[in-house]
Design a protein around this motif. Structure first.
Motif, short mmCIF file in Angstrom:
data_model
loop_
_atom_site.label_atom_id
_atom_site.label_comp_id
_atom_site.label_asym_id
_atom_site.label_seq_id
_atom_site.Cartn_x
_atom_site.Cartn_y
_atom_site.Cartn_z
N GLY A 14 0.73 -1.29 0.05
CA GLY A 14 0.05 -0.25 -0.08
C GLY A 14 0.76 1.12 0.06
N GLN A 15 0.27 2.35 -0.48
CA GLN A 15 1.18 3.53 -0.65
C GLN A 15 1.66 4.09 1.22
OE1 GLN A 15 -0.07 6.87 -3.05
NE2 GLN A 15 -1.52 5.44 -3.96
N GLY A 16 2.84 4.34 1.05
CA GLY A 16 3.46 4.88 2.37
C GLY A 16 4.10 3.45 3.37
N GLN A 17 3.91 2.23 2.65
CA GLN A 17 4.40 1.04 3.15
C GLN A 17 5.96 0.93 2.80
OE1 GLN A 17 1.65 -2.25 2.32
NE2 GLN A 17 0.99 -2.35 4.53
N LYS A 18 6.64 0.02 3.59
CA LYS A 18 8.00 -0.33 3.16
C LYS A 18 7.78 -1.48 2.28
CE LYS A 18 10.72 0.15 6.74
NZ LYS A 18 11.51 -0.05 7.92
N ILE A 79 12.57 0.47 -0.08
CA ILE A 79 11.86 1.65 -0.46
C ILE A 79 11.06 2.12 1.03
CG2 ILE A 79 10.28 2.94 -1.80
CD1 ILE A 79 10.63 0.93 -3.98
N GLN A 80 11.37 3.20 1.54
CA GLN A 80 10.97 3.25 2.91
C GLN A 80 9.26 3.42 2.85
OE1 GLN A 80 12.29 3.19 5.86
NE2 GLN A 80 14.28 2.28 4.74
N SER A 81 8.83 4.29 1.95
CA SER A 81 7.51 4.84 1.92
C SER A 81 7.12 4.56 0.41
CB SER A 81 7.45 6.26 2.42
OG SER A 81 6.03 6.68 2.35
N SER A 82 6.41 3.57 -0.11
CA SER A 82 6.14 3.39 -1.22
C SER A 82 5.24 4.40 -1.79
CB SER A 82 5.48 1.97 -1.44
OG SER A 82 6.51 0.89 -1.09
N GLU A 83 5.47 4.66 -3.25
CA GLU A 83 4.30 5.58 -4.01
C GLU A 83 4.11 4.59 -5.05
OE1 GLU A 83 6.51 9.14 -4.77
OE2 GLU A 83 6.64 9.67 -2.45
N ALA A 84 2.79 5.38 -5.75
CA ALA A 84 2.38 4.37 -6.84
C ALA A 84 3.24 4.42 -8.11
CB ALA A 84 1.03 5.01 -7.44
N GLY A 85 4.33 5.63 -8.11
CA GLY A 85 5.09 5.56 -9.19
C GLY A 85 6.20 4.77 -9.22
N ASP A 86 6.28 4.11 -7.98
CA ASP A 86 7.38 2.98 -7.79
C ASP A 86 7.13 1.78 -8.12
OD1 ASP A 86 7.77 4.33 -4.39
OD2 ASP A 86 8.93 4.91 -6.30
N SER A 87 5.91 1.57 -8.69
CA SER A 87 5.34 0.14 -9.43
C SER A 87 6.04 -0.11 -10.53
CB SER A 87 3.95 0.39 -9.56
OG SER A 87 3.05 0.27 -8.42
N GLY A 108 14.02 -10.62 -11.24
CA GLY A 108 13.32 -9.46 -10.89
C GLY A 108 12.45 -9.68 -9.63
N SER A 109 12.23 -8.63 -9.12
CA SER A 109 10.95 -8.31 -7.78
C SER A 109 9.88 -7.45 -8.56
CB SER A 109 11.57 -7.93 -6.60
OG SER A 109 12.41 -8.98 -6.09
N ARG A 110 8.72 -7.89 -8.97
CA ARG A 110 7.79 -7.00 -9.44
C ARG A 110 7.11 -6.26 -8.22
NH1 ARG A 110 6.45 -5.52 -14.30
NH2 ARG A 110 7.35 -7.44 -15.11
N LEU A 111 7.30 -5.12 -8.15
CA LEU A 111 6.51 -4.09 -7.03
C LEU A 111 5.34 -3.56 -7.55
CD1 LEU A 111 6.34 -2.94 -4.19
CD2 LEU A 111 7.56 -1.06 -4.97
N ILE A 112 4.33 -3.94 -6.76
CA ILE A 112 3.12 -3.15 -7.26
C ILE A 112 2.53 -2.55 -6.00
CG2 ILE A 112 0.52 -3.52 -8.02
CD1 ILE A 112 1.38 -6.12 -9.26
N VAL A 113 2.36 -1.07 -6.07
CA VAL A 113 1.94 -0.39 -5.05
C VAL A 113 0.46 0.17 -5.23
CG1 VAL A 113 2.26 2.04 -3.94
CG2 VAL A 113 4.34 0.48 -4.83
#
Lengths: 114, 112
Positions: A14-18, A79-87, A108-113
């Motif tokens: 979720g947004q804001g999560q590590k 990533i300390q505080s995930s943002e949507a653009g980090d996906s 790879g590690s696929r991150l979805i925020v």
């Protein structure tokens, strides 16, 4: 089959999560790279290490990104505080030499925020 | 500023034909040019690479042609096979700096 091991393959935050990703480079490879590949397939270099020392890194002025490669432990990107653009797909690569530039990528590690 | 550019963005050729993928770069000090291919849901893998000491590098059906004066290179895939369908990335770097700069990729589709 990739000899660079990345975990986890997928993570949803979720947004804001590590968000934390790990990488075990191929045995005997002293140089480790982190790249971000976005949905448009664009590669963005983040940081590279030789053994435990940072060689080059982008200007992480937001300070949300941090990375390390401790001895006898997996490398990590956090990533300390995930943002949507980090996906994105976060790719770790290792190289057998400090120069020469042949990079061997992990899956790879696929991150979805969300 | 995009230091490595690729064209076309996508390319479709028939099986057996020659596919030509183009790449250009800005920094004349770059001295290592690998091509990576990436299949869907997989990581990039090194396909073939060239250094400017030569203007051609061949590996089976894959050939890099390099033009240092024009700062251009191209990847030729002869006798294209459906299994060659992938996204191809041209990259560049300084030999002693390690960091690769990637182009935007060319998505190649081979029609049987």
């Amino acid at each position: 089959n990739s000899k660079v091991i990345q975990t986890p393959r997928y993570l949803v935050k979720g947004q804001g999560q590590k968000a934390k990703m790990r990488c075990i480079p191929e045995k005997g490879h002293p140089v480790v790279f982190w790249y971000q590949q976005n949905k448009n397939n664009e590669f963005k270099f983040l940081i590279n290490f030789q053994n435990q020392e940072v060689l080059q890194q982008i200007d992480m002025t937001e300070k949300r990104f941090s990375a390390e490669c401790p001895s006898n432990s997996p490398c990590s990107l956090e990533i300390q505080s995930s943002e949507a653009g980090d996906s994105a797909l976060y790719l770790c690569a290792s190289s057998p030499t400090g120069t020469g530039n042949t990079l061997y990528f992990g899956e790879g590690s696929r991150l979805i925020v969300v | 500023q995009q230091q490595v550019r690729q064209s076309p963005q996508s390319l479709t050729v028939w099986e057996g034909e020659t596919a030509i993928l183009n790449c250009s770069y800005e920094d004349s000090t770059f001295d290592y040019f690998p091509w990576y291919w990436q299949f869907p849901r997989e990581s990039p893998a090194l396909l073939i690479a060239i250094r400017p000491v030569s203007n051609k590098k061949e590996d089976g059906r894959f050939t890099i042609f390099f033009n240092k004066r024009e700062k251009k290179l191209s990847l030729h895939i002869t006798d294209s096979q459906p299994g060659d369908s992938a996204t191809y990335f041209c990259a560049a770097s300084l030999y002693n700096q390690g960091k690769l700069i990637f182009g935007q990729g060319t998505k190649l589709s081979i029609k049987p």
